[in-house]
Design a protein around this motif. Structure first.
Motif, mmCIF file in Angstrom:
data_model
loop_
_atom_site.group_PDB
_atom_site.id
_atom_site.type_symbol
_atom_site.label_atom_id
_atom_site.label_comp_id
_atom_site.label_asym_id
_atom_site.label_seq_id
_atom_site.Cartn_x
_atom_site.Cartn_y
_atom_site.Cartn_z
ATOM 1 N N THR A 36 0.635 -1.120 0.121
ATOM 2 C CA THR A 36 0.158 0.120 -0.073
ATOM 3 C C THR A 36 0.901 1.320 0.031
ATOM 4 O OG1 THR A 36 0.060 -0.046 2.427
ATOM 5 C CG2 THR A 36 -1.924 -1.203 1.370
ATOM 6 N N ALA A 37 2.073 1.317 0.244
ATOM 7 C CA ALA A 37 3.073 2.428 0.154
ATOM 8 C C ALA A 37 2.813 3.286 -0.895
ATOM 9 C CB ALA A 37 4.371 1.897 0.500
ATOM 10 N N GLU A 38 2.726 4.458 -0.928
ATOM 11 C CA GLU A 38 2.751 5.492 -1.947
ATOM 12 C C GLU A 38 4.061 5.490 -2.924
ATOM 13 O OE1 GLU A 38 1.631 9.449 -0.922
ATOM 14 O OE2 GLU A 38 0.099 8.685 0.328
ATOM 15 N N THR A 39 5.063 5.281 -2.009
ATOM 16 C CA THR A 39 6.387 4.957 -2.650
ATOM 17 C C THR A 39 7.023 3.559 -2.881
ATOM 18 O OG1 THR A 39 7.241 5.224 -0.465
ATOM 19 C CG2 THR A 39 7.270 7.423 -1.598
ATOM 20 N N THR A 40 6.424 3.074 -4.087
ATOM 21 C CA THR A 40 6.661 1.748 -4.429
ATOM 22 C C THR A 40 7.209 2.048 -5.742
ATOM 23 O OG1 THR A 40 4.824 1.108 -3.048
ATOM 24 C CG2 THR A 40 5.414 -0.528 -4.915
ATOM 25 N N PRO A 46 16.462 -5.313 -6.570
ATOM 26 C CA PRO A 46 15.367 -5.930 -6.267
ATOM 27 C C PRO A 46 14.143 -5.625 -7.077
ATOM 28 C CG PRO A 46 15.760 -3.933 -4.852
ATOM 29 C CD PRO A 46 17.178 -4.145 -5.803
ATOM 30 N N THR A 47 13.318 -6.513 -7.084
ATOM 31 C CA THR A 47 12.290 -6.479 -8.065
ATOM 32 C C THR A 47 11.396 -5.261 -7.639
ATOM 33 O OG1 THR A 47 12.379 -8.744 -8.441
ATOM 34 C CG2 THR A 47 10.274 -7.653 -9.024
ATOM 35 N N LEU A 48 11.261 -4.786 -6.377
ATOM 36 C CA LEU A 48 10.307 -4.001 -6.007
ATOM 37 C C LEU A 48 10.836 -3.336 -4.667
ATOM 38 C CD1 LEU A 48 7.387 -2.993 -5.842
ATOM 39 C CD2 LEU A 48 6.858 -4.631 -4.259
ATOM 40 N N ILE A 49 10.744 -1.896 -4.634
ATOM 41 C CA ILE A 49 11.303 -1.247 -3.475
ATOM 42 C C ILE A 49 9.948 -0.394 -2.894
ATOM 43 C CG2 ILE A 49 12.702 0.667 -2.557
ATOM 44 C CD1 ILE A 49 14.461 0.291 -4.882
ATOM 45 N N VAL A 50 9.895 -0.653 -1.648
ATOM 46 C CA VAL A 50 8.925 0.161 -1.058
ATOM 47 C C VAL A 50 9.359 0.757 0.044
ATOM 48 C CG1 VAL A 50 6.731 -0.360 0.664
ATOM 49 C CG2 VAL A 50 7.391 -2.057 -1.251
ATOM 50 N N GLY A 51 8.822 2.290 -0.055
ATOM 51 C CA GLY A 51 9.329 3.210 1.053
ATOM 52 C C GLY A 51 8.303 3.191 1.907
ATOM 53 N N ALA A 52 8.571 2.444 2.871
ATOM 54 C CA ALA A 52 7.492 2.214 3.970
ATOM 55 C C ALA A 52 7.348 3.284 4.984
ATOM 56 C CB ALA A 52 7.576 0.765 4.575
ATOM 57 N N ALA A 53 6.337 3.868 5.253
ATOM 58 C CA ALA A 53 6.155 5.039 6.342
ATOM 59 C C ALA A 53 5.682 4.558 7.739
ATOM 60 C CB ALA A 53 5.295 6.111 5.589
ATOM 61 N N ASP A 54 4.998 3.390 7.728
ATOM 62 C CA ASP A 54 4.604 2.923 9.215
ATOM 63 C C ASP A 54 4.608 1.342 9.021
ATOM 64 O OD1 ASP A 54 2.485 1.829 7.639
ATOM 65 O OD2 ASP A 54 1.244 3.882 7.925
ATOM 66 N N ALA A 55 4.194 0.751 10.060
ATOM 67 C CA ALA A 55 4.237 -0.763 10.187
ATOM 68 C C ALA A 55 3.454 -1.158 9.354
ATOM 69 C CB ALA A 55 3.768 -1.245 11.799
#
Length: 194
Positions: free
Chosen positions: A4-8, A31-40
Motif C-alpha cells: 500500500t505504500a505510496e512510494t513503491t 530488487p524487483t520491488l522497493i517499498v518506502g514504508a512509512a509505517d508498520a
C-alpha cells in the motif's frame, strides 16, 4: 496485491535508482520491488507481498547497513519525509543508584534512552517537527522525562528535564551561587526557579 505504500518502485520507474542510492556503495543489488514504508502497516504489506510471490525480503535502514533484498527480491526502507536516525539505548540500571552527593541527573528510574535525529541542512523543519511529534507521541505513555544531554531545539529547553524536587534544589543552588543569573546561556534554571 502490491504493498500500500505510496512510494513503491520497480526497475525502470522514476525514483528507483534514487531509492537504491545510499551511503553503503560497496554493494550492488537490483530488487524487483522497493517499498518506502512509512509505517508498520506498509512494512507488513511489503512482507506479505514478498511471501505471497516467493520473493526474498530485506530492510534497508537509511543506507548505512549491508544490503537488504538481493536481486529479484523486495526491499523495504524508510519512507519518512526526511532521513531519520532512531537510537534506542537500554540503560541496564546505569542511572539507578543515587550518588552520595546529590547531582542534577534526573529520572534515575529510566530504563531506555530514545533519540530521534535528523539532518537540518535541507529538510523541511515543519516535517521534522511533525515526525518527532508522532514518534514521541507514541512513546508518551512510557516517558518519565527528558535527558539533559540530548535536549536540543528552541523554546523552553528545560521543560521536562527535571522532576519538581530536583528543580527546586537546583534553583536554590543557582540562587546561592549565581543570583544575577550570569550563567544563563545553557539550559537555564533561573534563580528562585522562575
Amino acid at each position: 496485491m502490491l504493498p500500500t505504500a505510496e512510494t513503491t518502485f520497480r526497475p525502470g520507474d522514476t525514483g528507483y535508482e534514487d531509492e537504491l542510492a545510499g551511503f553503503q556503495t560497496g554493494f550492488s543489488r537490483r530488487p524487483t520491488l522497493i517499498v518506502g514504508a512509512a509505517d508498520a502497516e506498509e512494512v507488513r504489506s511489503a512482507v506479505a507481498y514478498a511471501a505471497g510471490h516467493g520473493l526474498p525480503a530485506g530492510v534497508q535502514a537509511t543506507g548505512h547497513g549491508l544490503p537488504g533484498a538481493a536481486d529479484g527480491g523486495v526491499l523495504t526502507g524508510p519512507g519518512a519525509p526526511v532521513m531519520s536516525v532512531v537510537q534506542i539505548n537500554h540503560l541496564g540500571g546505569a542511572l539507578e543508584r543515587e550518588p552520595k552527593t546529590p547531582n542534577a541527573v534526573p529520572f534515575r528510574d529510566a530504563r531506555y534512552l530514545v533519540r530521534v535525529l535528523n539532518p537540518l541542512d535541507g529538510p523541511d523543519l515543519d516535517a521534522v517537527r511533525a515526525l518527532h511529534g508522532r514518534a514521541f507521541g507514541v512513546l508518551e505513555p512510557l516517558t518519565v522525562g527528558r535527558s539533559l544531554n540530548f535536549a536540543f531545539g528552541g523554546g523552553d529547553r528545560t521543560q521536562g528535564l527535571y522532576d519538581a524536587e530536583r528543580l527546586e534544589r537546583l534553583a536554590g543552588v543557582k540562587s546561592l551561587y549565581d543570583p544575577a543569573n550570569l550563567f544563563r546561556q545553557n539550559y537555564n534554571i533561573s534563580p528562585g526557579g522562575r
